[in-house]
Design a protein around this motif. Structure first.
Motif, mmCIF file in Angstrom:
data_model
loop_
_atom_site.group_PDB
_atom_site.id
_atom_site.type_symbol
_atom_site.label_atom_id
_atom_site.label_comp_id
_atom_site.label_asym_id
_atom_site.label_seq_id
_atom_site.Cartn_x
_atom_site.Cartn_y
_atom_site.Cartn_z
ATOM 1 N N LEU A 80 0.835 -1.199 0.000
ATOM 2 C CA LEU A 80 0.000 0.000 0.000
ATOM 3 C C LEU A 80 0.869 1.248 0.000
ATOM 4 O O LEU A 80 1.701 1.435 0.888
ATOM 5 C CB LEU A 80 -0.909 0.019 1.237
ATOM 6 C CG LEU A 80 -1.896 -1.148 1.413
ATOM 7 C CD1 LEU A 80 -2.662 -0.988 2.716
ATOM 8 C CD2 LEU A 80 -2.853 -1.215 0.242
ATOM 9 N N GLU A 81 0.679 2.091 -1.001
ATOM 10 C CA GLU A 81 1.275 3.436 -1.055
ATOM 11 C C GLU A 81 0.110 4.405 -0.961
ATOM 12 O O GLU A 81 -0.615 4.620 -1.935
ATOM 13 C CB GLU A 81 2.064 3.625 -2.354
ATOM 14 C CG GLU A 81 3.203 2.644 -2.561
ATOM 15 C CD GLU A 81 4.383 2.907 -1.631
ATOM 16 O OE1 GLU A 81 4.504 4.058 -1.136
ATOM 17 O OE2 GLU A 81 5.176 1.969 -1.395
ATOM 18 N N LEU A 82 -0.079 5.017 0.205
ATOM 19 C CA LEU A 82 -1.336 5.711 0.469
ATOM 20 C C LEU A 82 -1.247 7.231 0.423
ATOM 21 O O LEU A 82 -2.284 7.898 0.507
ATOM 22 C CB LEU A 82 -1.893 5.271 1.835
ATOM 23 C CG LEU A 82 -2.253 3.784 1.943
ATOM 24 C CD1 LEU A 82 -2.824 3.476 3.323
ATOM 25 C CD2 LEU A 82 -3.229 3.364 0.858
ATOM 26 N N GLY A 83 -0.051 7.788 0.300
ATOM 27 C CA GLY A 83 0.039 9.246 0.252
ATOM 28 C C GLY A 83 -0.637 9.868 1.453
ATOM 29 O O GLY A 83 -0.286 9.600 2.611
ATOM 30 N N LYS A 84 -1.688 10.667 1.191
ATOM 31 C CA LYS A 84 -2.474 11.266 2.273
ATOM 32 C C LYS A 84 -3.871 10.651 2.350
ATOM 33 O O LYS A 84 -4.785 11.211 2.960
ATOM 34 C CB LYS A 84 -2.573 12.773 2.069
ATOM 35 C CG LYS A 84 -1.225 13.480 2.158
ATOM 36 C CD LYS A 84 -1.372 14.979 1.999
ATOM 37 C CE LYS A 84 -0.011 15.678 2.103
ATOM 38 N NZ LYS A 84 -0.127 17.152 1.940
ATOM 39 N N ALA A 85 -4.035 9.499 1.734
ATOM 40 C CA ALA A 85 -5.344 8.840 1.696
ATOM 41 C C ALA A 85 -5.650 8.122 3.008
ATOM 42 O O ALA A 85 -4.746 7.736 3.752
ATOM 43 C CB ALA A 85 -5.391 7.840 0.548
#
Length: 354
Positions: A316-321
């Protein structure tokens, strides 16, 4: 008297798709262990050492997970139910393939708070012909119903459109003292309107023929893992009973009742109750909020996760999510940038929303 376990796992789990296209629900791990293994270990604790696992949909995966049972310290036999002809038929198939002694039948997608060992002990001590476990449920139309009068089970009804007043729901564990009687009962059955041999009709034969059919009402919670929300609810209940244990490496912050398995690395923040499985990484910009189960070898960078189940080998690469109320199937790759996201995703998917 010999005790034999019959674990029923032949169903297709249609209400849990897309997860169950490739992963039967009793194999889905919660807090590091497949549900079917938990059920077998539970029955082993009361002396059940031989099991007949009735398989159908993706049955080869159960053979991979359980093998011959030696890793759990039991003997596992496999029985194929090629057609979905109901619970009573599945029990009949197990008896055909050699299941004998006192039978403890356990639906592979059911789970009881504290297990079923106490129920089995009551059954054995009182020499009942049939013993069932009942409970109350907010939607009794989803299950078989039991009508109780003067402390006796007088009638069972399969998924009634209008449940009888004050009836109980029949849970997914059934106990029989004599396989020959079960076969006599089965031979009297005809398929129901939905084309299945119903467990309620099987037990009704024992009632109508004057056998000793008894029951207990469970005081703890019980979950039938039919839908994604049911699975998440079970996860919440199990996490509520966790005791903190940290065997991995914590470089960030851990608060509350959290289990960190060996080989896991926490660089970000984890709020309990939560479970972080073996070899998983919670990145330094990641916040794991309450009621999250992260299984083995998962990598999470950025963002936050709440009330969700993340299965093995997910990236998971979620950034600001923010990910909420989600189930992420194994070996999935997800890249998000922002927003609140609810995801029910099967195995091996790739999702990018940049």
């Amino acid at each position: 008297m010999k005790l034999t376990g019959i674990i029923l796992v032949a169903g297709e789990g249609t209400r849990l798709r897309p997860l169950t296209y490739t992963l039967p629900k009793p194999i889905i791990p919660l807090m590091g262990k497949p549900l079917v293994v938990r059920l077998i270990e539970d029955l082993k604790s009361v002396g059940v050492n031989e099991f007949h696992v009735v398989i159908g949909h993706l049955g080869f995966l159960f053979r991979q997970v359980l093998g011959d049972g030696a890793s759990i310290g039991v003997k596992v036999n496999y029985v194929e139910q090629r057609e979905r002809l109901g619970i009573a038929h599945a029990i009949h198939r197990a008896i055909e393939e050699g299941a004998n002694g006192q039978l403890i039948v356990y639906l592979g997608d059911n789970y009881f708070q504290g297990g079923v060992s106490n129920f089995v002990k009551v059954f054995m001590e009182n020499e009942y012909d049939v013993f069932i476990v009942l409970t109350r449920h907010r939607d009794p139309t989803r299950f078989g119903n039991a009508v109780i009068s003067d402390g006796r089970v007088v009638k069972l009804i399969e998924k009634p459109k209008e449940p009888p007043p004050n009836s109980y729901v029949v849970t997914g564990v059934y106990m029989f003292s004599d396989p020959d009687d079960v076969e006599r009962a089965f031979k009297s059955l005809k398929p129901s309107a939905r084309g299945e041999y119903e467990i309620t009709e099987l037990i009704q034969w024992f009632i109508d023929n004057g056998r000793r059919v008894s029951y207990t009402v469970t005081n703890g919670w019980w979950k039938d893992m039919g839908t994604p929300q049911d699975m998440l609810d079970l996860m919440y209940l199990m996490l509520d009973e966790t005791k903190p244990r940290i065997e991995g490496e914590v470089k960030g912050e851990v608060n509350g009742r959290v289990i960190i398995e060996e080989g896991a690395v926490i660089e970000g923040v984890v709020h309990g109750p939560a479970y972080i499985g073996r070899g998983s990484l919670v990145g330094r910009d990641t916040v794991i909020e309450h009621y999250v189960d992260v299984e083995a070898n998962v990598s999470i960078n950025g963002g936050s996760i709440s009330r969700s189940l993340i299965l093995d080998n997910v990236r998971l690469e979620l950034g600001k999510a923010r990910v909420v109320d989600s189930i992420i199937g194994p070996s999935t790759r997800i890249r998000l940038s922002n927003g609140v996201n609810r995801l029910i995703i099967g195995e091996g998917n790739i999702i990018e929303n940049i």
